[in-house]
Design an enzyme around this catalytic site. Structure first.
Site, mmCIF file in Angstrom:
data_model
loop_
_atom_site.group_PDB
_atom_site.id
_atom_site.type_symbol
_atom_site.label_atom_id
_atom_site.label_comp_id
_atom_site.label_asym_id
_atom_site.label_seq_id
_atom_site.Cartn_x
_atom_site.Cartn_y
_atom_site.Cartn_z
ATOM 1 N N ASP A 1 0.880 -1.156 0.000
ATOM 2 C CA ASP A 1 0.000 0.000 0.000
ATOM 3 C C ASP A 1 0.934 1.228 0.000
ATOM 4 O O ASP A 1 2.145 1.087 0.173
ATOM 5 C CB ASP A 1 -0.885 -0.051 1.255
ATOM 6 C CG ASP A 1 -1.752 1.187 1.404
ATOM 7 O OD1 ASP A 1 -2.259 1.683 0.390
ATOM 8 O OD2 ASP A 1 -1.899 1.678 2.542
ATOM 9 N N ASP B 1 -0.174 5.077 1.155
ATOM 10 C CA ASP B 1 -0.446 5.980 2.285
ATOM 11 C C ASP B 1 -0.332 5.237 3.619
ATOM 12 O O ASP B 1 -0.895 4.153 3.788
ATOM 13 C CB ASP B 1 -1.863 6.556 2.178
ATOM 14 C CG ASP B 1 -2.004 7.525 1.018
ATOM 15 O OD1 ASP B 1 -1.077 8.318 0.794
ATOM 16 O OD2 ASP B 1 -3.044 7.481 0.323
ATOM 17 N N ASP C 1 -3.592 12.317 0.403
ATOM 18 C CA ASP C 1 -4.787 13.106 0.075
ATOM 19 C C ASP C 1 -5.107 14.147 1.138
ATOM 20 O O ASP C 1 -5.508 15.268 0.830
ATOM 21 C CB ASP C 1 -6.003 12.186 -0.121
ATOM 22 C CG ASP C 1 -6.016 11.531 -1.498
ATOM 23 O OD1 ASP C 1 -5.319 12.028 -2.402
ATOM 24 O OD2 ASP C 1 -6.725 10.521 -1.673
ATOM 25 N N ASP D 1 -4.910 3.631 -3.142
ATOM 26 C CA ASP D 1 -6.076 4.483 -3.379
ATOM 27 C C ASP D 1 -5.670 5.959 -3.448
ATOM 28 O O ASP D 1 -6.509 6.833 -3.403
ATOM 29 C CB ASP D 1 -7.105 4.269 -2.262
ATOM 30 C CG ASP D 1 -8.515 4.539 -2.745
ATOM 31 O OD1 ASP D 1 -8.683 4.909 -3.923
ATOM 32 O OD2 ASP D 1 -9.459 4.385 -1.946
ATOM 33 N N ASP E 1 -1.877 -1.111 5.646
ATOM 34 C CA ASP E 1 -2.329 -0.591 6.947
ATOM 35 C C ASP E 1 -3.840 -0.385 7.031
ATOM 36 O O ASP E 1 -4.397 -0.343 8.119
ATOM 37 C CB ASP E 1 -1.671 0.771 7.216
ATOM 38 C CG ASP E 1 -2.291 1.851 6.343
ATOM 39 O OD1 ASP E 1 -3.144 2.618 6.835
ATOM 40 O OD2 ASP E 1 -1.988 1.886 5.141
#
Length: 241
Positions: free
Chosen positions: A8, A10, A19, A99, A179
């Protein structure tokens, strides 16, 4: 025969959320209440589209956003981990499923010189339009009911592994390092040789811990981490096996 490492971005590679971090570029470092209130659960990417439009309308330019993005610190031990993977690329393939968006991830990997560590990045495509506004789109459409409409990380992972198999690349195991809540779906589909590596104290780890208390079945082993250095130790153990 390689191990596939899935990251992942972030709060896993970087020690914050890209973001929400970008909001510091806004006037007074905050968003207007009506913009904040426009978020609908499950539609984060659309919300970020409105945030980027607001920043553009307020005169925030690409170079300013880039400066903010590349100032996000890496998670403890992550630089050491990525250097370890680079030295052992004959043993690992490495992908990001995130994402965030393609512009933010590109900026960070370029500024830190880690582009070469990753074989592929799967994320929401973003670009600056002719007005200098950052625009972002959904990565794909899918039918998974557990994930937000813009991205099911499990669909992405299964498709990638399937395509690799067609090319004659078969992984001995998958190690998934993440996470967040949207990492739960791909992790629950891992098989018994695979390893789920949730970051300690974050949503993924809490969810997996709750699942094991409820005796919900999970095939893979689970090894939690606080620092990338702990991940190195586990990877060293796996490649010695």
């Amino acid at each position: 025969m390689k191990i596939l490492l899935v990251f992942d971005f972030d709060n896993t590679i970087i020690d914050d959320n890209s973001d929400t971090w970008i909001v510091q570029c806004a006037p007074e470092k905050k968003l207007p209440i009506e913009l904040q209130d426009s978020y609908e659960k499950g539609f984060w990417t659309e919300f970020m589209g409105r945030v980027f439009k607001y920043l553009g309308d307020e005169g925030v330019r690409e170079d300013e956003m880039k400066r903010a993005m590349i100032s996000i610190p890496f998670t403890p031990g992550m630089v050491e981990l990525l250097n370890f993977i680079r030295k052992n690329k004959d043993k690992f393939d490495c992908i990001i499923i995130s994402d965030s968006n393609s512009v933010f991830i590109d900026w960070v990997l370029e500024a830190t010189n880690f582009h070469d560590v990753f074989d592929k990045v799967f994320t929401n495509p973003a670009a600056f339009d002719s007005d200098g506004h950052l625009t972002v789109e959904n990565y794909h459409a899918h039918s998974c009911t557990r994930c937000p409409p813009n991205l099911c990380k499990n669909v992405v992972l299964v498709e990638f592994v399937g395509k690799q198999l067609q090319r004659g690349v078969n992984y001995t195991r998958i190690v998934y390092i993440g996470d967040g809540g949207n990492d739960v779906c791909p992790v629950t589909f891992l098989k018994k040789n695979d390893v789920a590596m949730p970051r300690k104290g974050y949503t993924l780890q809490k969810t997996l811990s709750r699942m094991s208390q409820n005796l919900e079945p999970m095939e893979s082993s689970v090894v939690s981490w606080s620092s990338g250095v702990e991940i190195i130790s586990h990877l060293q153990f796996l490649i010695m096996e």
